[in-house]
Scaffold this active site. Sequence first.
Site, mmCIF file in Angstrom:
data_model
loop_
_atom_site.group_PDB
_atom_site.id
_atom_site.type_symbol
_atom_site.label_atom_id
_atom_site.label_comp_id
_atom_site.label_asym_id
_atom_site.label_seq_id
_atom_site.Cartn_x
_atom_site.Cartn_y
_atom_site.Cartn_z
ATOM 1 N N ARG A 169 0.840 -1.209 0.000
ATOM 2 C CA ARG A 169 0.000 0.000 0.000
ATOM 3 C C ARG A 169 0.871 1.253 0.000
ATOM 4 N NH1 ARG A 169 -4.381 0.536 4.688
ATOM 5 N NH2 ARG A 169 -2.552 1.078 5.918
ATOM 6 N N LYS A 216 -2.797 6.754 1.148
ATOM 7 C CA LYS A 216 -2.636 7.120 2.564
ATOM 8 C C LYS A 216 -1.658 8.291 2.619
ATOM 9 C CE LYS A 216 -2.261 4.753 6.993
ATOM 10 N NZ LYS A 216 -3.392 5.418 7.635
ATOM 11 N N GLU A 222 -16.096 5.872 5.571
ATOM 12 C CA GLU A 222 -15.313 5.245 6.644
ATOM 13 C C GLU A 222 -15.362 6.137 7.874
ATOM 14 O OE1 GLU A 222 -11.207 4.895 5.362
ATOM 15 O OE2 GLU A 222 -11.163 6.937 4.607
#
Length: 288
Positions: free
Chosen positions: A50, A149, A182
Amino acid sequence: MKIYLDGRFVDEADAKVSVFDHGLLYGDGVFEGIRLYGGNVFRLEEHLERFENSAKAILLDLPLTRAEWSHAVCETCRVNGLTDGYIRLVITRGVGDLGLAPWLCAKPCYFVIASRISLYPPEYYENGLAIVTVPTRRVGQGALPATVKSLNYLNNILAKIEAKQFGALEAIMLNEQGYVAEATADNVFIVRKGEVLTPPASQGALRGVTRGAIIDIARDLGIPAREDNLTRYDLWCSDECFLTGSGAEVIPVVKLDGRTIGAGRPGPITRKMLMEFRKRVLMEGTRI
Ligand code: PXG
């Protein structure tokens, strides 16, 4: 505490970055939050994948290979004598001038911090959280994919502040279309008629490593688990609801926007997920 900074270990007091670093000036960078359990780094390869994809998405060339990142993470844990804790892996665009231009940043700045973690107090895992939906929407997919992220957490920070203003510890964030995305640093799940459901990344959810682990656990236990678009109504009227993240692990939600979820207590599937998750983190992982 020793910090791994730009390829060498330095004391915490000497771990400094420039005021001209674009990570600070513009939030131009990406990071990972990783857990260490009993000397094993949980799903390190997934975190590094990621991390690599986040960097690729913002056109930031990583200066280390996968094996070198892995070594840096493990070595930082070892050097600090940790067997349990939280690892923060950060890379910024590096030092540049006062304009945005990332191509004027000569080289990225990176560091690894391995520290202890403060979780929610145990009573919340036993009794569940009461949380709220907040007005601040998740950044649109067309602006910045939630799968990146990045060091830009202002959107989530505003949501966290709003949750606090409403007297809650966490917030549910919706996307621009009104679907559930989220929480501020956690993914959201519901249980409905025996099925485990979570919003897809396309609705503004980070592809959480814990989220992935929960889907694996559910399937291993024979509980159907899949992604689905969810509305606030779906959460209010679910049988069970929980949040997942490297920090929070699996935390039950028993109230949302004043509506009691299910029986108002952590449900059986949530409790099974939490138990199984805690069991697995001690068995899986990369030995440091
Ligand atoms: N969504 C967002 C926006 C996150 O930042 C998650 C979901 C869960 O992903 P993982 O891969 O952790 O299951 C995150 C993760 C902190 C902290 O310091 C934040 C995260 C992870 C660990 C600690 O608050 N964010």
